[in-house]
Scaffold this active site. Structure first.
Site, short mmCIF file in Angstrom:
data_model
loop_
_atom_site.label_atom_id
_atom_site.label_comp_id
_atom_site.label_asym_id
_atom_site.label_seq_id
_atom_site.Cartn_x
_atom_site.Cartn_y
_atom_site.Cartn_z
N ARG A 1 0.85 -1.12 0.03
CA ARG A 1 0.02 -0.05 0.02
C ARG A 1 0.83 1.20 0.03
NH1 ARG A 1 -1.82 -3.61 3.30
NH2 ARG A 1 -0.58 -2.99 5.26
N THR B 1 12.34 -6.82 2.72
CA THR B 1 11.09 -7.34 3.44
C THR B 1 10.90 -8.76 3.69
OG1 THR B 1 8.55 -6.84 3.19
CG2 THR B 1 9.99 -7.63 0.90
N ASP C 1 2.22 -6.28 -4.83
CA ASP C 1 2.34 -7.52 -3.80
C ASP C 1 3.35 -8.31 -4.34
OD1 ASP C 1 2.19 -9.85 -2.27
OD2 ASP C 1 -0.12 -9.98 -2.26
N TYR D 1 16.46 -17.68 5.18
CA TYR D 1 17.77 -16.71 5.02
C TYR D 1 18.68 -17.53 3.71
CZ TYR D 1 16.90 -13.14 8.67
OH TYR D 1 16.33 -12.42 9.45
N LYS E 1 20.05 -14.24 12.44
CA LYS E 1 19.29 -15.64 12.13
C LYS E 1 20.16 -16.52 11.58
CE LYS E 1 14.83 -14.94 11.88
NZ LYS E 1 15.16 -13.30 11.85
#
Length: 358
Positions: free
Chosen positions: A37, A74, A51, A146, A115
């Site tokens: 958005r 993201t 998206d 990852y 991580k």
């Protein structure tokens, strides 16, 4: 290589995306920011809505744009790491497929985190690597999105001829609201609630988290690191840890944060006391703070991420990364970690997100 600098920042509403975009705009880049958005307005950034799980929406949003540099910042949290791998791999795969088919892509910056060394949430720190974490260490033997994203990136770079860099960021501290990974805002909300209600401002993490060596990365420094790596020849096809460059122990940092938030630091009880178990009252109490102090209308549960901060502070081991590789490659910026928190708290007060301390 030419000097074309047209950036696409995927995840522009997040803590990393916003700060990467600001860093790029500062140096005259043409910057497009992509999110689901168009809810964030940043000076100098051209906002796009799409998206990343929908390739056709990506094609529509990117029509006519020739991207030279992609910054992928993201992720989407799922219930299991298997789902994390599936969904987050698809997000990156779709983006790479669309951008490489519509643009002459030169470089991709992929943002991941510690991580990489600690393992996924469902096996977090169960078989961690030795500290300080170094980029040459082997992967932890668990599924990890990852790793899947890195493998996708490497394969796409080999096929399409662009260069890449991977940025394994420590815990990120900086300006972003409603961001799942923002421990700085969470602690600011926690301290403000403690000051208002008289609840003890107690460190919620583990004994190892309290006493062990840790690091963080300022979102501004991370943005500068991404900007540097996008064009530095020494950063091509390399993975880098990204931290402030100093280390600390939470037993040293906690009183500093408490003083700035106007609350007494409670004695550490010797065991974890997770925020997620204690903040059931937070939204109602925050509503009262908003009304009393004229704050921007928001819910504590929208600003703070109790579970993620619990995970960061509840590690059963110390966790810090070596920045030597970046130094050798030419990135020399440094940030004092206490200033990262205090600068953020000042920003939050100025924007009327948390109350002023009087």
């Amino acid at each position: 290589m030419n000097d074309r600098r047209v950036a696409l920042v995927v995840g522009i509403t997040g803590i990393t995306g916003q700060n990467a975009a600001r860093a790029l705009v500062e140096e005259g880049w043409t910057v497009y920011g992509l999110s689901r958005r168009t809810e964030t307005t940043l000076p100098g950034v051209r906002q796009l809505a799409a998206d990343v799980l929908d390739p056709e929406s990506l094609r529509t949003a990117l029509a006519g744009i020739d991207v030279s540099h992609l910054f992928f910042a993201t992720w989407s949290r799922q219930d299991t790491e298997a789902e994390n791998c599936r969904v987050n791999s698809a997000m990156l795969r779709n983006t790479l497929e669309v951008v490489t088919s519509t643009s002459t892509l030169e470089h991709v910056c992929l943002v991941t985190g510690l991580k990489h060394y600690l393992g996924p949430f469902e096996a977090y720190a169960q078989r961690p690597l030795e500290t300080p974490f170094r980029e040459t260490q082997s992967r932890v033997p668990y599924p990890n999105f990852y790793y899947d994203q890195e493998d996708l990136l490497f394969a796409a770079a080999g096929e399409h001829g662009f260069s890449w860099s991977v940025h394994r960021a420590s815990t990120i501290i900086g300006w972003a609201l409603g961001n799942v990974m923002n421990m700085g805002v969470t602690l600011a909300v926690y301290g403000s609630l403690c000051r208002a209600t008289g609840a003890p401002f107690v460190f919620p993490g583990s004994p190892e988290g309290w006493a062990g060596i840790v690091d963080i990365v300022d979102a501004r420094l991370l943005g500068h690191h991404l900007r540097w790596a996008a064009t530095a020849s020494t950063a091509r096809n390399e993975a880098f840890n990204v931290t402030n460059g100093d280390v600390f122990r939470w037993r040293q940092m906690w009183p500093i944060l408490a003083a700035d938030l106007g609350v007494e630091p409670a004695p550490y009880p010797g065991h974890a006391d997770p925020l997620a178990d204690r903040m059931g009252f937070a939204d109602d109490a925050w509503d009262r703070l908003v009304a009393e102090h004229g704050l921007v209308a928001s819910r504590a549960s929208q600003l703070a991420s109790w579970w993620h901060t619990d995970a960061d502070l509840g590690r059963g081991m110390e966790a810090f990364a070596d920045m030597s590789k970046s130094r050798r490659a030419g990135f020399l910026e440094f940030q004092t970690s206490s200033d990262s928190f205090l600068d953020l708290f000042a920003q939050l007060r100025e924007a009327r997100i948390i109350p002023r301390v009087t």
